[in-house]
Design an enzyme around this catalytic site. Structure first.
Site, PDB file in Angstrom:
ATOM      1  N   HIS A 198      22.527  68.793  36.975  1.00  0.00           N
ATOM      2  CA  HIS A 198      23.441  69.777  36.393  1.00  0.00           C
ATOM      3  C   HIS A 198      24.837  69.624  37.018  1.00  0.00           C
ATOM      4  CE1 HIS A 198      25.212  73.574  35.117  1.00  0.00           C
ATOM      5  NE2 HIS A 198      25.426  73.877  36.386  1.00  0.00           N
ATOM      6  N   ASP A 212      52.383  56.312  22.167  1.00  0.00           N
ATOM      7  CA  ASP A 212      50.975  56.195  22.567  1.00  0.00           C
ATOM      8  C   ASP A 212      50.924  56.158  24.090  1.00  0.00           C
ATOM      9  OD1 ASP A 212      48.181  55.448  22.786  1.00  0.00           O
ATOM     10  OD2 ASP A 212      48.322  54.687  20.749  1.00  0.00           O
ATOM     11  N   SER A 272      36.295  54.472  35.970  1.00  0.00           N
ATOM     12  CA  SER A 272      36.866  55.019  34.744  1.00  0.00           C
ATOM     13  C   SER A 272      37.995  55.998  35.078  1.00  0.00           C
ATOM     14  CB  SER A 272      35.773  55.715  33.936  1.00  0.00           C
ATOM     15  OG  SER A 272      36.335  56.478  32.910  1.00  0.00           O
ATOM     16  N   SER A 273      37.740  56.854  36.066  1.00  0.00           N
ATOM     17  CA  SER A 273      38.761  57.845  36.439  1.00  0.00           C
ATOM     18  C   SER A 273      40.015  57.166  36.971  1.00  0.00           C
ATOM     19  CB  SER A 273      38.221  58.793  37.511  1.00  0.00           C
ATOM     20  OG  SER A 273      37.167  59.534  36.997  1.00  0.00           O
ATOM     21  N   HIS A 333      36.190  72.707  55.622  1.00  0.00           N
ATOM     22  CA  HIS A 333      35.745  74.094  55.413  1.00  0.00           C
ATOM     23  C   HIS A 333      34.426  74.129  54.633  1.00  0.00           C
ATOM     24  CE1 HIS A 333      38.410  74.357  51.546  1.00  0.00           C
ATOM     25  NE2 HIS A 333      37.180  74.031  51.214  1.00  0.00           N
ATOM     26  N   HIS A 334      34.032  72.980  54.055  1.00  0.00           N
ATOM     27  CA  HIS A 334      32.740  72.922  53.368  1.00  0.00           C
ATOM     28  C   HIS A 334      31.594  72.762  54.354  1.00  0.00           C
ATOM     29  CE1 HIS A 334      34.309  72.515  49.231  1.00  0.00           C
ATOM     30  NE2 HIS A 334      35.335  71.957  49.824  1.00  0.00           N
ATOM     31  N   THR A 338      49.012  79.125  45.408  1.00  0.00           N
ATOM     32  CA  THR A 338      48.207  79.683  44.310  1.00  0.00           C
ATOM     33  C   THR A 338      48.734  81.064  43.935  1.00  0.00           C
ATOM     34  OG1 THR A 338      46.339  78.500  45.260  1.00  0.00           O
ATOM     35  CG2 THR A 338      45.833  80.082  43.536  1.00  0.00           C
ATOM     36  N   LYS A 341      51.698  80.826  41.750  1.00  0.00           N
ATOM     37  CA  LYS A 341      51.359  80.548  40.348  1.00  0.00           C
ATOM     38  C   LYS A 341      50.905  81.820  39.626  1.00  0.00           C
ATOM     39  CE  LYS A 341      49.990  76.537  39.219  1.00  0.00           C
ATOM     40  NZ  LYS A 341      51.314  75.957  39.036  1.00  0.00           N
ATOM     41  N   ARG A 350      20.662  78.888  48.339  1.00  0.00           N
ATOM     42  CA  ARG A 350      20.831  78.055  47.146  1.00  0.00           C
ATOM     43  C   ARG A 350      19.670  77.089  47.017  1.00  0.00           C
ATOM     44  NH1 ARG A 350      26.300  74.855  48.067  1.00  0.00           N
ATOM     45  NH2 ARG A 350      25.779  74.015  46.036  1.00  0.00           N
TER      46      ARG A 350
END
Lengths: 53, 535
Positions: B79, B108, B171-172, B304-305, B330, B333, B452
């Site tokens: 997922h 283009d 690809s990216s 921080h993760h 942020t 914005k 989780r």
């Protein structure tokens, strides 16, 4: 909110402009391709070489 | 035999295009490739959505209901991978393909064949990834973050996973090179950098991020590959390796990746809010600098993760404070979007509704992100449903809602038809209600300690899980309205004028709806650019 009209929509664009644009596109594309390839393969090579020590 | 002059005239109209399957397989036209990206993204969104519905079905009640735990873990892993790499990122690339050349006054993308190659890599990548469900050992089940040593226990699907990640990364990168080269070289004369629409700016910065961090992911998964097949022990403690090093490398990619998925969303919202407020964007230059600042900060916040894996106090403080710094650009914005609406002549068509929902709900994701940035609090929240709720508010009500808003905004331009506003409004309200029923209770579950990535849970979590699952079923079903509405709009509808929305500004609205096969075969004049400028 209507946009003002009356101004010409497009401007002339000659073959010389097009040739110059192609040259710039090719230069920038090669530059960024080299940077991306150096990052991509460089990082892989770096971690593998450091890890092999 | 056709008259030579007639043949020449057919070529002069700049609207000849290949027909049948060749038009798509050999496509070099930015609109065709953009359409293919969007179709791929929509397909992957529904495949990833089915995985999500299966997850919520299993979690509707405590105890194991439908799936064994290994398959449940495969569902969560796939997922994540499918939604991030298959749904969100290709959708933004599709929007960039459609809109960037039209918005900068180019005929283009600069490198059309490379554009075709970038797209056609992806179906192979996702065939490999989804095909891994059918090989011995099943699909990868170690989480989308692919942490070792767990991910190294994957069966025959392991090389498929690694190869597909490499393909997606390539690809990216190729797509990003194309975007940069197009924006740097293909702008019409007079389209200066500070006249560009915010969507173009946000994509330019995103493209730089992609080139910088995708190679890091490639390096990380290559190390996993050599650990698995070639006897290295980068991440195996028994051989002197360090599993935590993978987390550092992964999140050095992973956090900028989050911004890759949200900066184009900022660009989209900055297009939509001024249009439906009938006012120019407030603080255009500040918005550009805010996007650039967020991109820069994304490189110095990765740890921080992983506060709970252990790191020196100084490092914890550094990453906590640098993360909190992101709130400043942020906030700029959010303030500017609000100020744009202030005293505007607002109307609430579907794009504006989704943009407003983005503003409120993404802010909730931002606030819970600030809570997670605090080290002592993060020790409580780590690996709970609170984190899950946080990043789904960012990616679903943030990135996904912005993509839906963008499609509703530009659909009349693409198809030449106005769509069913009532149906679009229904889609909005059902989505907005159910998405909150789905994700808001997960804050409570997380704060109460539900971990989780578990197929079963303690009975005290039952009620909120049931509510969340009902929200998931409602949200999933209401998304079926979206492709229905799009197909209906492609087939028929009231004709959309060049400027489909009264308050819209920008070069794309100077073109007919639908635009000709080749957009700006001669560059727009300075007067046209000036009246379309974003500020």
């Amino acid at each position: 909110m209507a946009a003002p009209s009356g101004a010409p929509v497009t401007v002339a664009h000659g073959p010389a402009d097009e040739a110059e644009r192609r040259r710039r596109v090719r230069r920038t594309a090669i530059l960024f391709a080299v940077i991306a390839a150096a990052f991509y393969f460089g990082f892989i090579a770096l971690v593998l070489l450091r890890g092999a020590k | 035999m056709a008259e030579p002059h007639a043949h020449a005239a057919a070529h002069d109209d700049h609207d000849h295009k290949p027909h049948g399957w060749r038009r798509w397989v050999f496509a070099t036209n930015h609109k065709d490739i953009g359409t293919m990206y969007l179709v791929l993204s929509c397909t992957m969104f529904f495949i990833g959505g089915i995985a999500a519905e299966c997850i919520r079905l299993e979690l509707f009640r405590p105890g194991l209901q439908f799936f064994d735990p290994q398959f449940f873990n495969s569902l969560t892993t796939m997922h994540g991978l499918i939604m991030i790499f298959g749904a969100i990122m290709p959708a933004f690339v599709g929007l960039a393909n459609w809109m960037v050349p039209m918005q900068v006054g180019a005929p283009d993308m600069a490198l059309p064949r490379l554009n075709n190659f970038s797209f056609w890599i992806l179906p192979f990548a996702f065939t490999l990834l989804i095909g891994s469900f059918f090989v011995p050992g099943g699909a990868p089940a170690g989480g989308w973050t692919m942490y070792p040593p767990l991910i190294l226990q994957t069966g025959a699907a392991f090389p498929m996973l690694i190869f597909s990640v490499h393909l997606m990364g390539m690809s990216s990168i190729l797509g990003a090179i194309n975007v940069i080269v197009t924006i740097m070289n293909m702008r019409a004369p007079g389209m200066t950098l500070l006249r560009m629409p915010l969507f173009v700016w946000s994509w330019l910065i995103t493209a730089y991020l992609l080139i910088a961090v995708m190679p890091v992911l490639a390096g990380a998964v290559t190390m996993l590959l050599t650990d698995h097949f070639f006897g290295t022990t980068f991440f195996t403690a028994a051989g002197g390796g360090d599993p935590v090093m993978f987390q550092h490398i992964f999140w050095f990619f992973g956090h900028p990746e989050v911004y890759i998925m949200i900066l184009p969303a900022f660009g989209i919202i900055s297009e939509i809010i001024p249009t439906f407020s009938r006012k120019p964007l407030f603080g255009y230059e500040a918005m550009v600098y805010a996007v650039a600042s967020i991109a820069f900060l994304s490189f110095i916040v990765w740890a921080h993760h992983m506060f709970t894996v252990g790191m020196p106090l100084a490092a914890q403080l550094f990453f906590m404070l640098s993360t909190m710094l992101i709130a400043i650009p942020t906030g700029v914005k959010v303030f500017n979007w609000t100020a744009t609406m202030w005293k505007g002549s607002l109307s609430f068509e579907p794009p504006m509704l989704f943009a407003l929902a983005f503003l409120f709900l993404f802010s909730i994701g931002g606030f819970s992100g600030l809570m997670l940035a605090m080290v002592p609090a993060d020790y409580q929240y780590q690996d709970t449903y609170f984190v899950f709720a946080h990043f789904h508010y960012v990616l679903v009500t943030g990135a996904l809602f912005s993509i839906i808003a963008a499609v509703y905004y530009w659909l009349p331009k693409w198809t030449g038809h106005m769509y069913d506003m009532k149906l679009g409004t229904w889609h909005f309200w059902l989505s907005a209600i159910f998405v909150n029923v789905l994700f808001f209770p997960q804050h409570f579950l997380g704060l109460a300690g539900m971990p989780r990535r578990i197929p079963d849970y303690a009975v005290q979590f039952t009620d909120w899980n049931m509510v969340s699952s009902i929200g998931a079923f409602g949200f999933g079903l209401s998304q079926l309205l979206f492709p229905y509405l799009i197909i209906k709009c492609i087939r028929a509808g009231r004709a959309a004028g060049n400027r489909a929305w009264e308050g819209a500004h920008g070069l794309e609205w100077e073109l007919p709806s639908p635009p000709p096969f080749h957009s700006w075969t001669t560059p727009p004049s300075d007067a046209v650019i000036a009246r379309g400028a974003a500020h």
